[in-house]
Design a protein around this motif. Structure first.
Motif, PDB file in Angstrom:
ATOM      1  N   THR A   7       0.837  -1.190   0.000  1.00  0.00           N
ATOM      2  CA  THR A   7       0.000   0.000   0.000  1.00  0.00           C
ATOM      3  C   THR A   7       0.872   1.240   0.000  1.00  0.00           C
ATOM      4  O   THR A   7       1.945   1.254   0.623  1.00  0.00           O
ATOM      5  CB  THR A   7      -0.944   0.024   1.215  1.00  0.00           C
ATOM      6  N   GLN A   8       0.451   2.255  -0.713  1.00  0.00           N
ATOM      7  CA  GLN A   8       1.094   3.559  -0.632  1.00  0.00           C
ATOM      8  C   GLN A   8       0.424   4.343   0.505  1.00  0.00           C
ATOM      9  O   GLN A   8      -0.803   4.381   0.595  1.00  0.00           O
ATOM     10  CB  GLN A   8       0.936   4.316  -1.952  1.00  0.00           C
ATOM     11  N   GLU A   9       1.237   4.946   1.368  1.00  0.00           N
ATOM     12  CA  GLU A   9       0.673   5.685   2.494  1.00  0.00           C
ATOM     13  C   GLU A   9       1.592   6.832   2.881  1.00  0.00           C
ATOM     14  O   GLU A   9       2.812   6.787   2.637  1.00  0.00           O
ATOM     15  CB  GLU A   9       0.460   4.764   3.695  1.00  0.00           C
ATOM     16  N   LYS A  41     -10.364  -1.085   0.862  1.00  0.00           N
ATOM     17  CA  LYS A  41      -9.744  -0.246  -0.158  1.00  0.00           C
ATOM     18  C   LYS A  41     -10.236   1.173   0.087  1.00  0.00           C
ATOM     19  O   LYS A  41     -11.431   1.452  -0.026  1.00  0.00           O
ATOM     20  CB  LYS A  41     -10.129  -0.718  -1.559  1.00  0.00           C
ATOM     21  N   HIS A  43     -11.034   4.695  -0.690  1.00  0.00           N
ATOM     22  CA  HIS A  43     -11.253   5.538  -1.863  1.00  0.00           C
ATOM     23  C   HIS A  43     -11.052   7.019  -1.560  1.00  0.00           C
ATOM     24  O   HIS A  43     -10.613   7.772  -2.436  1.00  0.00           O
ATOM     25  CB  HIS A  43     -12.662   5.316  -2.412  1.00  0.00           C
ATOM     26  N   THR A 124      -3.902   6.003   3.678  1.00  0.00           N
ATOM     27  CA  THR A 124      -3.273   4.835   3.086  1.00  0.00           C
ATOM     28  C   THR A 124      -4.257   4.186   2.122  1.00  0.00           C
ATOM     29  O   THR A 124      -5.467   4.245   2.333  1.00  0.00           O
ATOM     30  CB  THR A 124      -2.836   3.834   4.187  1.00  0.00           C
ATOM     31  N   GLN A 125      -3.741   3.550   1.075  1.00  0.00           N
ATOM     32  CA  GLN A 125      -4.627   2.992   0.041  1.00  0.00           C
ATOM     33  C   GLN A 125      -5.425   1.795   0.542  1.00  0.00           C
ATOM     34  O   GLN A 125      -6.554   1.581   0.099  1.00  0.00           O
ATOM     35  CB  GLN A 125      -3.811   2.597  -1.181  1.00  0.00           C
ATOM     36  N   PHE A 323      -4.350  11.991  -4.430  1.00  0.00           N
ATOM     37  CA  PHE A 323      -3.495  11.438  -3.377  1.00  0.00           C
ATOM     38  C   PHE A 323      -2.103  12.069  -3.394  1.00  0.00           C
ATOM     39  O   PHE A 323      -1.541  12.395  -2.330  1.00  0.00           O
ATOM     40  CB  PHE A 323      -3.404   9.924  -3.570  1.00  0.00           C
ATOM     41  N   LEU A 346      -8.006   8.839  -3.217  1.00  0.00           N
ATOM     42  CA  LEU A 346      -6.892   7.908  -3.347  1.00  0.00           C
ATOM     43  C   LEU A 346      -6.928   7.097  -4.624  1.00  0.00           C
ATOM     44  O   LEU A 346      -5.883   6.630  -5.105  1.00  0.00           O
ATOM     45  CB  LEU A 346      -6.829   6.971  -2.135  1.00  0.00           C
ATOM     46  N   PHE A 347      -8.114   6.868  -5.168  1.00  0.00           N
ATOM     47  CA  PHE A 347      -8.258   6.109  -6.399  1.00  0.00           C
ATOM     48  C   PHE A 347      -9.228   6.843  -7.325  1.00  0.00           C
ATOM     49  O   PHE A 347     -10.174   7.485  -6.873  1.00  0.00           O
ATOM     50  CB  PHE A 347      -8.803   4.705  -6.135  1.00  0.00           C
TER      51      PHE A 347
END
Length: 348
Positions: A7-9, A41, A43, A124-125, A323, A346-347
């Motif tokens: 995960t990207q955070e 997840k 969003h 975080t994703q 993000f 995030l998405f």
């Protein structure tokens, strides 16, 4: 569907070296959910004033080193722990601000589970959260709108639905046009109250009229805004004050409140420090209840969501950032140019 492995955070490496420039993006491992957890997840995430003071180093509460900030998320379940019941993959959810505050009053133990402070937060994703912390997102909201609810909206709801709940015909005074104040305005209007809103910006006051504010006061143009509140209420004062200024605005909030009214304190935006002995005397002489709000429980979150669906209330989302624009989102919050909430997507 294969579960994500990383995960990207964003995280703050060390609290003693706080600052927006220290907010750092990293890649972390995603572990499978434990037996009573779900993997979400994420969003969208919304920002609160608390998030800003944590990152800039001014937060008085507990914050750990290398913390992932933010408390508010909206997303979808992508995996369930083996013992989780009542939820399914694909459900749209938010998590409560304190993950273990399910019902009743807050405790030291439940406050220790506050996201983005004592424990890692939501920026975080992908995020594992306890299943007992979850609520369904209101059906009339998208992810960006729903991300605004866990802190600001639940706080406003808790204030208005406390030991003496708001009733139709009550007067409510909301200070400013930040997230909590705007939600309190919307909820109070939906429940039949008369709302008085303050701001230093005429443009912001014109906007809150579109949300249902019945009376507005520019406190820059009218420094004695408490006198104006008394005029509006025929000398009686308001039943409830949403107090976000802190000690600097508290004396005038007291003078604006009816005998045996309620002041619900949330923030500390104003830096003035009046004589506390005089404040105490003012509370005593007016029989006013001073009630600090510590967000709210999952049960309160669920009750609030029912009103949001029933009255088709839409959160005020001022601006949405991507993000990778997270620092810019924090800077925009710091500028205080916004009305309502600031959201990070995030998405796509």
């Amino acid at each position: 569907m294969a579960l994500p492995k990383t995960t990207q955070e964003y995280y703050l490496p060390q609290r003693v070296q706080a600052g927006l420039d220290k907010l750092t993006l990293r890649e972390s491992v995603v572990r499978p959910p434990k037996s009573q957890e779900v993997l979400v997840k994420v969003h969208a995430v919304s920002l609160n004033y608390r998030d800003l003071v944590i990152v800039t180093g001014g937060y008085p509460g507990q914050v750990g080193d290398s913390i992932v900030p933010c408390s508010d998320l909206a997303g979808e379940i992508i995996a369930l722990g083996e013992d989780v019941t009542g939820w399914k993959v694909g459900d749209r959810v938010s998590a409560n601000f304190c993950t273990d505050h399910v019902y009743g009053d807050p405790t030291r133990e439940t406050m220790a589970t506050a996201l983005g402070g004592p424990i890692d937060g939501t920026l975080t994703q992908f995020k594992n959260v306890p299943a007992h912390s979850l609520v369904h997102i209101p059906s009339n909201l998208n992810f960006e709108e729903a991300a605004t609810l866990p802190c600001a909206a639940v706080t406003a709801w808790n204030a208005l639905q406390g030991p003496v709940p708001l009733k139709g015909g009550d007067y409510v005074l909301v200070l400013g046009t930040g997230g909590v104040s705007v939600f309190a305005l919307q909820f109070a209007v939906a429940m039949g109250a008369t709302v008085i809103a303050t701001s230093s910006s005429n443009a912001k006051l014109e906007f809150v009229k579109t949300l249902g504010a019945h009376h507005t006061i520019n406190y820059k143009n009218t420094p004695d805004w408490d006198t104006e509140v008394l005029k509006i209420t025929g000398g009686r004062g308001v039943d409830h004050v949403i107090e976000v200024g802190g000690t600097g605005t508290l004396p005038k909030s007291i003078r604006s409140t009816r005998m045996a009214g309620w002041i619900h304190t949330i923030g500390f935006l104003s830096g003035e420090h009046p004589d506390t002995s005089k404040l105490i005397l003012s509370f005593l002489s007016g029989g006013i209840t001073f009630r600090p709000i510590l967000i709210g429980s999952r049960y309160q979150f669920e009750d609030m969501n029912r009103l949001i669906e029933a009255r088709q209330i839409k959160p005020v989302v001022n601006k949405v950032f991507d993000f990778k624009q997270t620092r810019e989102a924090y800077e925009y919050l710091q500028s205080q140019k916004h009305i309502g909430k600031i959201v990070i997507k995030l998405f796509d």
